[in-house]
Design a protein around this motif. Structure first.
Motif, mmCIF file in Angstrom:
data_model
loop_
_atom_site.group_PDB
_atom_site.id
_atom_site.type_symbol
_atom_site.label_atom_id
_atom_site.label_comp_id
_atom_site.label_asym_id
_atom_site.label_seq_id
_atom_site.Cartn_x
_atom_site.Cartn_y
_atom_site.Cartn_z
ATOM 1 N N GLU A 12 0.835 -1.194 0.000
ATOM 2 C CA GLU A 12 0.000 0.000 0.000
ATOM 3 C C GLU A 12 0.872 1.247 0.000
ATOM 4 O O GLU A 12 0.461 2.300 -0.481
ATOM 5 C CB GLU A 12 -0.921 -0.001 1.222
ATOM 6 C CG GLU A 12 -1.971 -1.090 1.174
ATOM 7 C CD GLU A 12 -2.795 -1.154 2.450
ATOM 8 O OE1 GLU A 12 -2.671 -0.270 3.312
ATOM 9 O OE2 GLU A 12 -3.562 -2.124 2.567
ATOM 10 N N ASP A 13 2.078 1.138 0.554
ATOM 11 C CA ASP A 13 3.033 2.241 0.575
ATOM 12 C C ASP A 13 4.349 1.732 -0.018
ATOM 13 O O ASP A 13 5.265 1.352 0.710
ATOM 14 C CB ASP A 13 3.227 2.738 2.010
ATOM 15 C CG ASP A 13 4.084 3.989 2.093
ATOM 16 O OD1 ASP A 13 4.765 4.335 1.092
ATOM 17 O OD2 ASP A 13 4.094 4.621 3.168
ATOM 18 N N PRO A 14 4.452 1.683 -1.364
ATOM 19 C CA PRO A 14 5.648 1.133 -1.990
ATOM 20 C C PRO A 14 6.933 1.863 -1.609
ATOM 21 O O PRO A 14 7.983 1.247 -1.472
ATOM 22 C CB PRO A 14 5.386 1.246 -3.486
ATOM 23 C CG PRO A 14 3.993 1.689 -3.661
ATOM 24 C CD PRO A 14 3.457 2.112 -2.332
ATOM 25 N N ALA A 15 6.867 3.175 -1.412
ATOM 26 C CA ALA A 15 8.073 3.921 -1.043
ATOM 27 C C ALA A 15 8.601 3.455 0.306
ATOM 28 O O ALA A 15 9.812 3.251 0.481
ATOM 29 C CB ALA A 15 7.793 5.418 -1.029
ATOM 30 N N ALA A 16 7.720 3.255 1.282
ATOM 31 C CA ALA A 16 8.134 2.788 2.608
ATOM 32 C C ALA A 16 8.718 1.376 2.522
ATOM 33 O O ALA A 16 9.734 1.082 3.153
ATOM 34 C CB ALA A 16 6.956 2.822 3.584
ATOM 35 N N ALA A 17 8.090 0.515 1.729
ATOM 36 C CA ALA A 17 8.591 -0.849 1.584
ATOM 37 C C ALA A 17 9.957 -0.844 0.889
ATOM 38 O O ALA A 17 10.878 -1.557 1.313
ATOM 39 C CB ALA A 17 7.588 -1.696 0.798
ATOM 40 N N ARG A 18 10.104 -0.038 -0.164
ATOM 41 C CA ARG A 18 11.398 0.042 -0.857
ATOM 42 C C ARG A 18 12.481 0.584 0.066
ATOM 43 O O ARG A 18 13.607 0.080 0.082
ATOM 44 C CB ARG A 18 11.274 0.910 -2.111
ATOM 45 C CG ARG A 18 10.453 0.257 -3.201
ATOM 46 C CD ARG A 18 10.312 1.178 -4.408
ATOM 47 N NE ARG A 18 9.390 0.586 -5.366
ATOM 48 C CZ ARG A 18 8.409 1.250 -5.955
ATOM 49 N NH1 ARG A 18 8.233 2.545 -5.730
ATOM 50 N NH2 ARG A 18 7.611 0.632 -6.807
#
Length: 125
Positions: A12-18
């Motif tokens: 849901e938050d790709p930036a946080a996961a990356r």
């Protein structure tokens, strides 16, 4: 010939996961353009499990490690969190690693020899 497995983790938050994979797990990566990071994930294995539903449209990713206790301690020191405690399954010791913006991923220390360490069959490329 197939040369690798490309796994997808939806967030849901790709930036946080990356950021988590880059900064906390320390995985090397390439930028495929526009900040779209693709991570080197190391050796892989593929297991086929029976489906719980008629369509069988369920897929899962797990992270393997040689020493679960040491890996959990190291990742906690970098700010990672986990769901629950280490558990024991017939196939290994497990815990769920929380990935910001993407839920959690099973992490385990296998009780079996890892298939990714088997030699390539003769003639494979």
């Amino acid at each position: 010939m197939i040369t690798a497995v490309h796994a997808l983790l939806y967030a849901e938050d790709p930036a946080a996961a990356r950021d988590f994979f880059r900064d906390v797990l320390g995985w090397t990566h390439i930028d495929a353009g526009g900040g779209w990071l693709i991570f080197r994930s190391g050796p892989s294995e593929l297991a086929i499990h029976p489906a719980d539903t008629p369509t069988g449209q369920h897929h899962e990713i797990s992270f393997m490690c040689d020493d679960l206790d040491a890996t959990v301690a190291e990742l906690r020191s970098r700010g990672a969190s986990f769901e629950g405690d280490v558990g024991k399954q017939p196939w290994g010791r497990t815990i769920r690693l929380v990935v910001p913006g993407a839920g959690s991923v099973l992490m385990y220390e296998p009780a079996h020899p890892p298939a990714h360490s088997l030699p390539e069959p003769e003639g494979a490329s």
